[in-house]
Design a protein around this motif. Structure first.
Motif, PDB file in Angstrom:
ATOM      1  N   UNK A  73       0.774  -1.331   0.007  1.00 14.74           N
ATOM      2  CA  UNK A  73       0.010  -0.029  -0.020  1.00 14.74           C
ATOM      3  C   UNK A  73       0.909   1.303  -0.119  1.00 14.74           C
ATOM      4  N   UNK A  74       2.029   1.273  -0.671  1.00 18.23           N
ATOM      5  CA  UNK A  74       2.834   2.206  -0.910  1.00 18.23           C
ATOM      6  C   UNK A  74       2.033   3.565  -1.837  1.00 18.23           C
ATOM      7  N   UNK A  75       2.579   4.721  -1.345  1.00 18.36           N
ATOM      8  CA  UNK A  75       2.161   5.996  -2.115  1.00 18.36           C
ATOM      9  C   UNK A  75       3.151   6.034  -3.202  1.00 18.36           C
ATOM     10  N   UNK A  76       2.933   6.706  -4.316  1.00 18.69           N
ATOM     11  CA  UNK A  76       3.693   6.731  -5.623  1.00 18.69           C
ATOM     12  C   UNK A  76       5.109   7.230  -4.975  1.00 18.69           C
ATOM     13  N   UNK A  77       5.380   8.171  -3.910  1.00 20.90           N
ATOM     14  CA  UNK A  77       6.719   8.513  -3.644  1.00 20.90           C
ATOM     15  C   UNK A  77       7.457   7.573  -2.786  1.00 20.90           C
ATOM     16  N   UNK A  78       6.481   6.934  -1.832  1.00 22.23           N
ATOM     17  CA  UNK A  78       7.274   5.685  -1.230  1.00 22.23           C
ATOM     18  C   UNK A  78       7.711   4.627  -2.063  1.00 22.23           C
ATOM     19  N   UNK A  79       7.010   4.041  -3.215  1.00 17.28           N
ATOM     20  CA  UNK A  79       7.225   3.268  -4.022  1.00 17.28           C
ATOM     21  C   UNK A  79       8.549   3.671  -5.089  1.00 17.28           C
ATOM     22  N   UNK A  80       8.784   4.596  -5.159  1.00 18.03           N
ATOM     23  CA  UNK A  80       9.667   5.123  -6.140  1.00 18.03           C
ATOM     24  C   UNK A  80      10.910   4.975  -5.266  1.00 18.03           C
ATOM     25  N   UNK A  81      10.960   5.345  -4.041  1.00 15.96           N
ATOM     26  CA  UNK A  81      12.105   5.344  -3.178  1.00 15.96           C
ATOM     27  C   UNK A  81      12.412   3.595  -2.915  1.00 15.96           C
ATOM     28  N   UNK A  83      11.808   1.132  -4.702  1.00 16.01           N
ATOM     29  CA  UNK A  83      12.207   0.408  -6.017  1.00 16.01           C
ATOM     30  C   UNK A  83      13.528   0.892  -6.092  1.00 16.01           C
ATOM     31  N   UNK A  84      13.856   2.223  -5.878  1.00 14.81           N
ATOM     32  CA  UNK A  84      15.287   2.589  -5.942  1.00 14.81           C
ATOM     33  C   UNK A  84      16.404   1.757  -4.974  1.00 14.81           C
ATOM     34  N   UNK A  85      15.849   1.766  -3.840  1.00 19.61           N
ATOM     35  CA  UNK A  85      16.725   0.669  -2.966  1.00 19.61           C
ATOM     36  C   UNK A  85      16.793  -0.725  -3.443  1.00 19.61           C
ATOM     37  N   UNK A  86      15.553  -1.161  -3.875  1.00 17.49           N
ATOM     38  CA  UNK A  86      15.477  -2.554  -4.325  1.00 17.49           C
ATOM     39  C   UNK A  86      16.352  -2.891  -5.529  1.00 17.49           C
ATOM     40  N   UNK A  87      16.379  -2.061  -6.510  1.00 14.75           N
ATOM     41  CA  UNK A  87      17.254  -1.952  -7.756  1.00 14.75           C
ATOM     42  C   UNK A  87      18.545  -2.093  -7.330  1.00 14.75           C
ATOM     43  N   UNK A  88      19.012  -1.014  -6.413  1.00 16.13           N
ATOM     44  CA  UNK A  88      20.506  -0.982  -5.896  1.00 16.13           C
ATOM     45  C   UNK A  88      20.980  -2.612  -5.319  1.00 16.13           C
ATOM     46  N   UNK A  89      19.933  -3.031  -4.523  1.00 17.02           N
ATOM     47  CA  UNK A  89      20.311  -4.426  -3.961  1.00 17.02           C
ATOM     48  C   UNK A  89      20.520  -5.458  -4.991  1.00 17.02           C
TER      49      UNK A  89
END
Length: 277
Positions: A73-81, A83-89
């Motif tokens: 249930x992320x907001x668009x802003x929360x989801x963007x952050x 995904x950025x951390x997840x992609x880094x991982x």
């Protein structure tokens, strides 16, 4: 027989990635779960090639990154952050041969009151979206139910239903002793035995103080065998489905963070080994 694993939460306030690697190698751990926040700090002064070189010459190997939290249930802003951390991982995991990233459901007072169908639908959607990102990197998602009812997915039964619905080879489960205990004092251990072998990705081992549910929290974790959890029963259940990976020691105890990291890591190896089978 289970392998000996270490999760960096155990000394996250009194150690570093570099120190954890050296100490875990010294005390005979087979695998390590690196924390993403500690990994980011490490990469300020090191490179992924440094990490890759360490594992190439060492007995200990990477196993899972911890963790991508609050995925529901992320907001668009929360989801963007997120995904950025997840992609880094995913990028680092691919480079060093780390197979799993642990993903964790959301904890808020509002979201934990949503009905189970809403939570099921959102979890299936989000895990599929994250798997779409992870699969090109060769990385798998290990979904971890958190036993306290403040988290929207809090039982092995609920998490297994979600993972089965996702139905992807790259999405499985993390079973954590204290989370099984926090849900209903291990009354649903039998649900662990219903997890298909190929869906049980990660096992976290720990114990906890003998406190009532509602008071008991993750800060009350203890070394295996020192508390109220039937650790052997949980370890037997994960092995019964054919899991033979690491039992990763994961503790969030402030008392341990005030001790020398070497003492904690040595004690962790000593207390975990009797449960490996």
């Amino acid at each position: 027989m289970l392998k000996l694993g270490y999760n960096e939460a155990t000394c996250k306030e009194n150690s570093t990635v570099e120190n954890d690697l050296l100490l875990c190698e010294k005390y005979g751990y087979d695998y390590i779960e690196l924390r993403l926040d500690m990994l980011q700090e490490y990469l300020k002064t090191h490179t992924t090639d440094d990490l890759k070189a360490f594992f190439a010459k060492s007995h200990i190997k990477p196993f899972a990154f911890n963790s991508i939290e609050n995925i529901n249930f992320c907001t668009p802003e929360e989801w963007e952050k997120l995904v950025a951390l997840f992609t880094f991982g995913c990028k680092v995991a691919q480079q060093i041969g780390n197979p799993y990233i642990i993903v964790v459901p959301t904890v808020t007072n509002e979201i934990c009151t949503k009905n189970e169908k809403e939570i099921f639908d959102d979890s299936v959607k989000v895990l599929n979206e994250l798997a779409d990102i992870a699969e090109p990197y060769g990385v798998k998602l290990s979904f971890e139910p958190i036993g306290d009812k403040k988290w929207c997915v809090n039982s092995v039964r609920q998490a297994l239903e979600i993972v089965n619905a996702v139905n992807r080879d790259s999405v499985g489960l993390t079973v954590d002793c204290i989370n099984v205990y926090l849900h209903d004092k291990c009354a649903d251990v039998d649900f662990i035995r219903k997890i298909p072998k190929e869906k049980l990705f990660v096992f976290h081992i720990n114990d906890c103080e003998d406190l009532p549910l509602g008071i008991l929290d993750h800060c009350h974790r203890l070394m295996p065998g020192l508390g109220a959890i039937p650790v052997q029963e949980v370890a037997d259940a994960v092995q019964a489905v054919g899991y033979d990976g690491p039992a990763c020691l994961e503790l969030f105890r402030p008392e341990y963070w005030r001790m020398p990291a070497e003492d904690v890591i040595r004690m962790g190896a000593e207390t975990t080994r009797p449960f490996l089978g």
